[in-house]
Scaffold this motif. Structure first.
Motif, PDB file in Angstrom:
ATOM      1  N   GLN A  33       1.304 -12.468   8.435  1.00  0.00           N
ATOM      2  CA  GLN A  33       0.194 -13.011   7.638  1.00  0.00           C
ATOM      3  C   GLN A  33       0.531 -14.427   7.168  1.00  0.00           C
ATOM      4  O   GLN A  33       1.702 -14.733   6.917  1.00  0.00           O
ATOM      5  CB  GLN A  33      -0.037 -12.144   6.391  1.00  0.00           C
ATOM      6  CG  GLN A  33      -0.570 -10.762   6.662  1.00  0.00           C
ATOM      7  CD  GLN A  33      -2.034 -10.794   7.028  1.00  0.00           C
ATOM      8  OE1 GLN A  33      -2.408 -11.079   8.156  1.00  0.00           O
ATOM      9  NE2 GLN A  33      -2.895 -10.499   6.091  1.00  0.00           N
ATOM     10  N   VAL A  81      -4.090  -4.807   0.117  1.00  0.00           N
ATOM     11  CA  VAL A  81      -4.276  -5.948   1.014  1.00  0.00           C
ATOM     12  C   VAL A  81      -2.915  -6.362   1.588  1.00  0.00           C
ATOM     13  O   VAL A  81      -2.025  -6.778   0.842  1.00  0.00           O
ATOM     14  CB  VAL A  81      -4.943  -7.133   0.266  1.00  0.00           C
ATOM     15  CG1 VAL A  81      -5.167  -8.299   1.204  1.00  0.00           C
ATOM     16  CG2 VAL A  81      -6.242  -6.684  -0.372  1.00  0.00           C
ATOM     17  N   VAL A  82      -2.760  -6.212   2.890  1.00  0.00           N
ATOM     18  CA  VAL A  82      -1.466  -6.478   3.516  1.00  0.00           C
ATOM     19  C   VAL A  82      -1.063  -7.945   3.316  1.00  0.00           C
ATOM     20  O   VAL A  82      -1.830  -8.857   3.616  1.00  0.00           O
ATOM     21  CB  VAL A  82      -1.522  -6.128   5.023  1.00  0.00           C
ATOM     22  CG1 VAL A  82      -0.259  -6.590   5.746  1.00  0.00           C
ATOM     23  CG2 VAL A  82      -1.719  -4.635   5.185  1.00  0.00           C
ATOM     24  N   HIS A 102       1.202   6.556   9.564  1.00  0.00           N
ATOM     25  CA  HIS A 102       0.915   5.420   8.684  1.00  0.00           C
ATOM     26  C   HIS A 102       0.367   5.880   7.331  1.00  0.00           C
ATOM     27  O   HIS A 102       0.801   5.444   6.282  1.00  0.00           O
ATOM     28  CB  HIS A 102      -0.083   4.482   9.376  1.00  0.00           C
ATOM     29  CG  HIS A 102      -0.654   3.459   8.461  1.00  0.00           C
ATOM     30  ND1 HIS A 102       0.105   2.434   7.945  1.00  0.00           N
ATOM     31  CD2 HIS A 102      -1.897   3.327   7.928  1.00  0.00           C
ATOM     32  CE1 HIS A 102      -0.663   1.696   7.140  1.00  0.00           C
ATOM     33  NE2 HIS A 102      -1.872   2.219   7.107  1.00  0.00           N
ATOM     34  N   HIS A 108       0.837  -1.203   0.000  1.00  0.00           N
ATOM     35  CA  HIS A 108       0.000   0.000   0.000  1.00  0.00           C
ATOM     36  C   HIS A 108       0.876   1.258   0.000  1.00  0.00           C
ATOM     37  O   HIS A 108       0.393   2.350  -0.205  1.00  0.00           O
ATOM     38  CB  HIS A 108      -0.902  -0.004   1.251  1.00  0.00           C
ATOM     39  CG  HIS A 108      -0.116  -0.273   2.514  1.00  0.00           C
ATOM     40  ND1 HIS A 108       0.352  -1.531   2.825  1.00  0.00           N
ATOM     41  CD2 HIS A 108       0.315   0.542   3.496  1.00  0.00           C
ATOM     42  CE1 HIS A 108       1.034  -1.485   3.970  1.00  0.00           C
ATOM     43  NE2 HIS A 108       1.028  -0.227   4.388  1.00  0.00           N
ATOM     44  N   ARG A 109       2.193   1.101   0.295  1.00  0.00           N
ATOM     45  CA  ARG A 109       3.113   2.239   0.362  1.00  0.00           C
ATOM     46  C   ARG A 109       3.966   2.207  -0.908  1.00  0.00           C
ATOM     47  O   ARG A 109       5.184   2.116  -0.851  1.00  0.00           O
ATOM     48  CB  ARG A 109       3.988   2.041   1.620  1.00  0.00           C
ATOM     49  CG  ARG A 109       4.518   3.291   2.274  1.00  0.00           C
ATOM     50  CD  ARG A 109       5.254   2.947   3.573  1.00  0.00           C
ATOM     51  NE  ARG A 109       4.379   2.488   4.622  1.00  0.00           N
ATOM     52  CZ  ARG A 109       3.485   3.234   5.254  1.00  0.00           C
ATOM     53  NH1 ARG A 109       3.390   4.510   4.968  1.00  0.00           N
ATOM     54  NH2 ARG A 109       2.694   2.728   6.189  1.00  0.00           N
ATOM     55  N   GLY A 165       5.887  -5.197   4.527  1.00  0.00           N
ATOM     56  CA  GLY A 165       6.242  -4.668   5.851  1.00  0.00           C
ATOM     57  C   GLY A 165       6.393  -5.783   6.870  1.00  0.00           C
ATOM     58  O   GLY A 165       6.032  -6.941   6.615  1.00  0.00           O
ATOM     59  N   TYR A 204       6.482  -0.287  12.990  1.00  0.00           N
ATOM     60  CA  TYR A 204       5.051  -0.161  13.284  1.00  0.00           C
ATOM     61  C   TYR A 204       4.196  -0.668  12.135  1.00  0.00           C
ATOM     62  O   TYR A 204       4.490  -0.388  10.971  1.00  0.00           O
ATOM     63  CB  TYR A 204       4.663   1.303  13.543  1.00  0.00           C
ATOM     64  CG  TYR A 204       5.264   1.862  14.806  1.00  0.00           C
ATOM     65  CD1 TYR A 204       4.563   1.837  16.013  1.00  0.00           C
ATOM     66  CD2 TYR A 204       6.543   2.396  14.806  1.00  0.00           C
ATOM     67  CE1 TYR A 204       5.132   2.334  17.180  1.00  0.00           C
ATOM     68  CE2 TYR A 204       7.124   2.889  15.962  1.00  0.00           C
ATOM     69  CZ  TYR A 204       6.421   2.859  17.152  1.00  0.00           C
ATOM     70  OH  TYR A 204       6.988   3.333  18.304  1.00  0.00           O
ATOM     71  N   ASN A 217       9.691  -1.066   9.476  1.00  0.00           N
ATOM     72  CA  ASN A 217       9.656   0.321   9.978  1.00  0.00           C
ATOM     73  C   ASN A 217       9.106   0.371  11.398  1.00  0.00           C
ATOM     74  O   ASN A 217       8.639   1.405  11.853  1.00  0.00           O
ATOM     75  CB  ASN A 217       8.890   1.228   9.015  1.00  0.00           C
ATOM     76  CG  ASN A 217       7.446   0.771   8.818  1.00  0.00           C
ATOM     77  OD1 ASN A 217       6.912  -0.015   9.612  1.00  0.00           O
ATOM     78  ND2 ASN A 217       6.793   1.248   7.774  1.00  0.00           N
ATOM     79  N   GLY A 258       4.669  -6.035   9.489  1.00  0.00           N
ATOM     80  CA  GLY A 258       3.313  -6.458   9.861  1.00  0.00           C
ATOM     81  C   GLY A 258       2.856  -7.586   8.942  1.00  0.00           C
ATOM     82  O   GLY A 258       2.257  -8.573   9.400  1.00  0.00           O
TER      83      GLY A 258
HETATM   84  C1  LIG Z   1      -5.294  -8.176   5.043  1.00  0.00           C
HETATM   85  C2  LIG Z   1      -5.300  -6.785   5.626  1.00  0.00           C
HETATM   86  N1  LIG Z   1      -5.409  -6.650   6.961  1.00  0.00           N
HETATM   87  C3  LIG Z   1      -5.403  -5.403   7.508  1.00  0.00           C
HETATM   88  C4  LIG Z   1      -5.308  -4.291   6.717  1.00  0.00           C
HETATM   89  C5  LIG Z   1      -5.279  -2.885   7.334  1.00  0.00           C
HETATM   90  N2  LIG Z   1      -3.896  -2.401   7.274  1.00  0.00           N
HETATM   91  C6  LIG Z   1      -3.511  -1.577   6.277  1.00  0.00           C
HETATM   92  S1  LIG Z   1      -1.876  -1.212   6.378  1.00  0.00           S
HETATM   93  C7  LIG Z   1      -1.695  -2.128   7.760  1.00  0.00           C
HETATM   94  C8  LIG Z   1      -0.346  -2.226   8.444  1.00  0.00           C
HETATM   95  C9  LIG Z   1       0.670  -2.904   7.603  1.00  0.00           C
HETATM   96  O1  LIG Z   1       1.898  -2.903   8.267  1.00  0.00           O
HETATM   97  P1  LIG Z   1       3.201  -3.369   7.575  1.00  0.00           P
HETATM   98  O2  LIG Z   1       2.951  -4.624   6.816  1.00  0.00           O
HETATM   99  O3  LIG Z   1       4.273  -3.425   8.608  1.00  0.00           O
HETATM  100  O4  LIG Z   1       3.516  -2.234   6.509  1.00  0.00           O
HETATM  101  P2  LIG Z   1       3.764  -0.663   6.763  1.00  0.00           P
HETATM  102  O5  LIG Z   1       2.432   0.009   6.739  1.00  0.00           O
HETATM  103  O6  LIG Z   1       4.451  -0.529   8.067  1.00  0.00           O
HETATM  104  O7  LIG Z   1       4.607  -0.242   5.608  1.00  0.00           O
HETATM  105  C10 LIG Z   1      -2.878  -2.718   8.131  1.00  0.00           C
HETATM  106  C11 LIG Z   1      -3.043  -3.598   9.307  1.00  0.00           C
HETATM  107  C12 LIG Z   1      -5.252  -4.489   5.323  1.00  0.00           C
HETATM  108  N3  LIG Z   1      -5.169  -3.455   4.482  1.00  0.00           N
HETATM  109  N4  LIG Z   1      -5.221  -5.741   4.797  1.00  0.00           N
END
Ligand SMILES: Cc1ncc(C[n+]2csc(CCOP(=O)(O)OP(=O)(O)O)c2C)c(N)n1
Length: 320
Positions: free
Chosen positions: A152, A117-118, A245, A67-68, A146, A178, A176, A148
């Motif tokens: 998954q 979608v993370v 974020h 998403h970034r 990321g 968080y 990063n 986070g």
């Molecule tokens: C499957 C899914 N779960 C939750 C979200 C909501 N969400 C968007 S960004 C994010 C955090 C992602 O963290 P990370 O993977 O560490 O990437 P960062 O934003 O730190 O670059 C979450 C939980 C999502 N978009 N998709």
């Protein structure tokens, strides 16, 4: 520290990092003028990761993103004008303005797409890696995600499959610290995401993600291994986002001294100082900085003057 890299390559890397930062600073402003549909997730502070990794790739190699994603796009060689137009929802953008920041893609440079979608980019990278293997080309795939996303299921399935099939994928975790407002230590009991590589029998390396040359060297080794048919590597780049974020997050959950410490490790400033030590003169650096700010102005002008897609085009290029 020394480097064997030619000056042109170093300057090109600096230019790409500046493009990402400058592009974002403009986007930040445009967002407050209501010119950016949806939201944006800023990449400032993490430029050394995208640029270090993409500088180790060839044009025909693939990347998957998050998403970034516009930092990855620019680092892989995307046109600034079309990237800006896409994010502003204009018809001249890479996806005719229908993808925006979170779904931008440009197959012509191997950018397989950002995704909201993370963890969703990981299986796509494995699929691309399998396709490369079946087609017997010598391309490779770099997969950004990321820390986070490393919680998954897609992360674990993807690394396992890439490992057993020795797929040419370089997994790049941008740690990063968080995931939205959740600190890493709350969501997992390990400090280094790279340690997870052991579970899949592949190399795992943690690297200073704010040092573009350290990222580049690590990525070169992983790329060589992937291209040589030896399989995937997991690289963890320790870094920090300068802002919240997303554009609307004031990031109050981060301690002020932590933010200050990371801002003092700004990857662009660090690389600029290093360039001077490597013998690039101040005048050359300033010329690049000026050129990049003109490129950004040009990208904004192009995007602002471009038309929006028409309502009757809404269903074009839509697959169901
Ligand atoms: C499957 C899914 N779960 C939750 C979200 C909501 N969400 C968007 S960004 C994010 C955090 C992602 O963290 P990370 O993977 O560490 O990437 P960062 O934003 O730190 O670059 C979450 C939980 C999502 N978009 N998709």
């Amino acid at each position: 520290m020394t480097t064997d890299l030619p000056k042109e390559k170093l300057v090109e890397m600096y230019q790409k990092m500046l493009q990402i930062r400058g592009f974002e600073e403009k986007l930040f402003e445009l967002y407050s003028q209501n010119l950016v549909p949806g939201t944006i997730h800023l990449y400032a502070g993490e430029e050394a990761v995208a640029v270090g990794v993409c500088s180790s790739l060839r044009k025909e190699d693939y990347i998957t993103s998050t998403h970034r994603g516009h930092g990855h796009c620019i680092a892989k060689g995307a046109d600034l004008k079309r990237t800006m137009a896409e994010i502003l929802g204009k018809k001249t953008g890479y996806c005719k303005g229908k993808g925006g920041s979170m779904h931008i893609a440009d197959f012509s440079i191997g950018m397989l797409g950002a995704t909201a979608v993370v963890g969703a980019g990981l299986p796509i990278a494995v699929g691309a890696g399998l396709s490369v293997k079946l087609r017997k080309t010598d391309q490779i795939v770099a997969c950004f995600f990321g820390e986070g996303a490393s919680n998954q299921g897609t992360f674990h399935e993807s690394l396992n499959m890439a490992s057993i099939w020795k797929l040419p994928v370089v997994f790049v975790c941008e740690n990063n610290l968080y995931a939205m407002g959740t600190r890493q230590s709350i969501a997992m009991n390990i400090e280094n995401i790279a340690d997870r590589a052991v579970a899949y029998g592949i190399p795992g390396v943690s690297v200073d993600g704010n040092d573009v040359l350290a990222v580049y060297e690590t990525a070169c080794k992983a790329s060589e291994r992937a291209r040589g048919g030896e399989g995937p590597t997991l690289i963890e780049c320790k870094t920090y986002r300068h802002r919240g974020h997303s554009r609307v997050d004031p990031a109050r959950y981060r301690p002020k001294d932590e933010v200050a410490e990371w801002l003092s490790k700004d990857p662009i400033k660090r690389f600029r100082d290093k360039l001077l030590r490597f013998g690039v003169v101040e005048g050359e650096i300033q010329a690049v900085e000026k050129e990049v700010s003109l490129q950004i102005e040009e990208a904004v002008r192009f995007a602002m003057e471009s038309p929006y897609p028409q309502p009757e085009e809404a269903l074009e290029d839509v697959y169901a």
